[in-house]
Design a protein around this motif. Structure first.
Motif, PDB file in Angstrom:
ATOM      1  N   PRO A  20     -11.790   5.618  -7.848  1.00  0.00           N
ATOM      2  CA  PRO A  20     -11.357   4.259  -8.208  1.00  0.00           C
ATOM      3  C   PRO A  20     -12.290   3.688  -9.270  1.00  0.00           C
ATOM      4  CG  PRO A  20     -11.557   4.500  -5.804  1.00  0.00           C
ATOM      5  CD  PRO A  20     -12.109   5.756  -6.409  1.00  0.00           C
ATOM      6  N   ASN A  21     -11.748   2.900 -10.188  1.00  0.00           N
ATOM      7  CA  ASN A  21     -12.593   2.298 -11.230  1.00  0.00           C
ATOM      8  C   ASN A  21     -12.823   0.811 -10.934  1.00  0.00           C
ATOM      9  OD1 ASN A  21     -10.497   0.660 -12.498  1.00  0.00           O
ATOM     10  ND2 ASN A  21      -9.619   2.594 -13.228  1.00  0.00           N
ATOM     11  N   ALA A  22     -13.493   0.153 -11.868  1.00  0.00           N
ATOM     12  CA  ALA A  22     -13.865  -1.258 -11.641  1.00  0.00           C
ATOM     13  C   ALA A  22     -12.642  -2.163 -11.440  1.00  0.00           C
ATOM     14  CB  ALA A  22     -14.699  -1.752 -12.820  1.00  0.00           C
ATOM     15  N   GLY A  23     -11.497  -1.749 -11.979  1.00  0.00           N
ATOM     16  CA  GLY A  23     -10.265  -2.535 -11.795  1.00  0.00           C
ATOM     17  C   GLY A  23      -9.800  -2.480 -10.346  1.00  0.00           C
ATOM     18  N   HIS A  24      -9.729  -1.256  -9.796  1.00  0.00           N
ATOM     19  CA  HIS A  24      -9.332  -1.120  -8.383  1.00  0.00           C
ATOM     20  C   HIS A  24     -10.312  -1.890  -7.493  1.00  0.00           C
ATOM     21  CE1 HIS A  24      -7.818   2.768 -10.177  1.00  0.00           C
ATOM     22  NE2 HIS A  24      -6.732   2.410  -9.516  1.00  0.00           N
ATOM     23  N   LEU A  25     -11.602  -1.737  -7.795  1.00  0.00           N
ATOM     24  CA  LEU A  25     -12.630  -2.348  -6.932  1.00  0.00           C
ATOM     25  C   LEU A  25     -12.580  -3.875  -7.004  1.00  0.00           C
ATOM     26  CD1 LEU A  25     -15.505   0.191  -7.685  1.00  0.00           C
ATOM     27  CD2 LEU A  25     -14.185   0.017  -5.569  1.00  0.00           C
ATOM     28  N   ASP A  63      -3.793   7.509  -4.859  1.00  0.00           N
ATOM     29  CA  ASP A  63      -4.286   6.737  -3.706  1.00  0.00           C
ATOM     30  C   ASP A  63      -5.564   5.960  -4.039  1.00  0.00           C
ATOM     31  OD1 ASP A  63      -6.037   8.848  -3.943  1.00  0.00           O
ATOM     32  OD2 ASP A  63      -5.949   9.459  -1.834  1.00  0.00           O
ATOM     33  N   LEU A  64      -5.696   5.586  -5.311  1.00  0.00           N
ATOM     34  CA  LEU A  64      -6.953   4.942  -5.717  1.00  0.00           C
ATOM     35  C   LEU A  64      -7.090   3.517  -5.174  1.00  0.00           C
ATOM     36  CD1 LEU A  64      -7.414   6.391  -9.319  1.00  0.00           C
ATOM     37  CD2 LEU A  64      -8.407   7.160  -7.165  1.00  0.00           C
ATOM     38  N   MET A  86      -0.269  12.187  -2.208  1.00  0.00           N
ATOM     39  CA  MET A  86      -1.057  12.836  -1.159  1.00  0.00           C
ATOM     40  C   MET A  86      -0.237  13.053   0.116  1.00  0.00           C
ATOM     41  SD  MET A  86      -3.792  13.699  -2.412  1.00  0.00           S
ATOM     42  CE  MET A  86      -4.832  13.391  -3.819  1.00  0.00           C
ATOM     43  N   LYS A  87       1.072  12.861   0.006  1.00  0.00           N
ATOM     44  CA  LYS A  87       1.947  13.136   1.150  1.00  0.00           C
ATOM     45  C   LYS A  87       3.083  14.062   0.712  1.00  0.00           C
ATOM     46  CE  LYS A  87       0.941   8.776   3.441  1.00  0.00           C
ATOM     47  NZ  LYS A  87       1.410   7.416   3.749  1.00  0.00           N
ATOM     48  N   ILE A 126      -1.037  -2.539   0.727  1.00  0.00           N
ATOM     49  CA  ILE A 126      -0.573  -1.761  -0.440  1.00  0.00           C
ATOM     50  C   ILE A 126       0.827  -1.241  -0.171  1.00  0.00           C
ATOM     51  CG2 ILE A 126      -1.066   0.219  -1.943  1.00  0.00           C
ATOM     52  CD1 ILE A 126      -3.973   0.105  -0.636  1.00  0.00           C
ATOM     53  N   LEU A 127       1.717  -1.504  -1.107  1.00  0.00           N
ATOM     54  CA  LEU A 127       3.088  -1.001  -0.985  1.00  0.00           C
ATOM     55  C   LEU A 127       3.357  -0.078  -2.180  1.00  0.00           C
ATOM     56  CD1 LEU A 127       5.750  -1.455   0.711  1.00  0.00           C
ATOM     57  CD2 LEU A 127       6.389  -3.105  -1.058  1.00  0.00           C
ATOM     58  N   HIS A 128       3.738   1.163  -1.894  1.00  0.00           N
ATOM     59  CA  HIS A 128       4.031   2.111  -2.980  1.00  0.00           C
ATOM     60  C   HIS A 128       5.529   2.118  -3.267  1.00  0.00           C
ATOM     61  CE1 HIS A 128       0.168   4.321  -3.479  1.00  0.00           C
ATOM     62  NE2 HIS A 128      -0.045   3.898  -2.248  1.00  0.00           N
TER      63      HIS A 128
END
Ligand code: OAD
Length: 232
Positions: A67-72, A92-93, A110-111, A102-104
């Motif tokens: 994960p990058n600074a945006g996700h964090l 899954d980041l 990963m599934k 979180i809604l995908h």
């Protein structure tokens, strides 16, 4: 904490700075692969091995990415507002960063899912799906992703989530894929809409949308810092 409801609608751009390729644009995935060959039910029927290979590579890249600074920053935002993430991304980041809601819309790499019964979904503990992997009904497993031409089962929930948002933060999406891009139309009139993207696509934008031209990993932390200060 503010009681504001912030819905964050993310696309491939938020994961670009984690090293995952976006889809469109000069170095995008769809420049190197034909959608019809790897991301449709017809492709699966014609050449399942090729489809599996394509997603096996994506899965490995996803596992190696961080994960990058945006996700964090979006995790940090949960301290200040009621945050819902709706993502078109199959990585899954957001989960690994620590976001909660979180809604995908387009599935999860990963599934795996049964190629016979899409409701049979399994977590994957390895990078590769092969044609020997089968579901409990004995049918081959396929990636748990929504292909072009397939129904996106979480769209109805997403529409509901956006329908009473105070702020809709759109990050790193070209808004070229439907029905996902229609989400912006579900926002109530009172909702403030902000788009963060270094190369915003004007097609679905109107004067109501505030555009922040820049990359997610730098602009999201700044926006969130200001939100925490001024609660706008
Ligand atoms: P696209 O590749 O269409 O668009 C990516 C967007 O991210 C573009 O607007 C870029 O300008 C922007 N971008 C690039 N780097 C960025 C950065 N560092 N920070 C912020 N933004 C950045 O990807 P999506 O809109 O997500 O669906 O694509 C939507 C769907 O099309 C995907 O979910 C996938 C794809 O085909 C399926 O496979 C079903």
């Amino acid at each position: 904490m503010s009681t504001k409801k912030i819905v964050v609608f993310t696309g491939a751009g938020i994961s670009a700075e984690s090293g995952l390729q976006t889809f469109r644009g000069t170095d995008g995935l769809w420049e190197g692969h034909r959608i019809e060959d790897v991301a449709t039910p017809e492709a699966w029927i014609k050449d399942p091995e090729k489809v599996l290979r394509f997603y096996n590579i994506r899965r490995k890249a996803c596992r190696e990415a961080q994960p990058n600074a945006g996700h964090l920053a979006l995790v940090e935002l949960e301290k200040y507002a009621n945050v819902h993430i709706i993502t078109q991304n199959i990585d899954d980041l957001h989960e690994r960063a620590g976001s909660k809601n979180i809604l995908h819309l387009h599935g999860e790499i990963m599934k795996a899912q049964s190629s016979r019964e899409s409701r049979l979904v399994y977590p994957l503990d390895k990078d590769e799906i092969t044609l020997d992997d089968v579901c409990e009904l004995g049918s081959p497993l396929r990636p748990h992703v929504v292909w072009f031409g397939e129904y996106a089962p979480n769209m109805m929930i997403a529409n509901r989530v956006v329908s009473d948002a105070d702020i809709l933060l759109v990050v790193g999406t070209s808004l070229k894929v439907y029905p996902a891009a229609y989400l912006l139309d579900e926002a109530p009139d009172s909702c403030k809409i902000i788009l963060i993207d270094p190369n915003p696509n004007a097609i679905r934008l109107n004067s109501k949308v505030e555009i922040i031209k820049g990359k997610a990993a730098s602009e999201l932390p700044k926006w969130i810092e200001n939100f925490a200060k001024y609660n706008f």
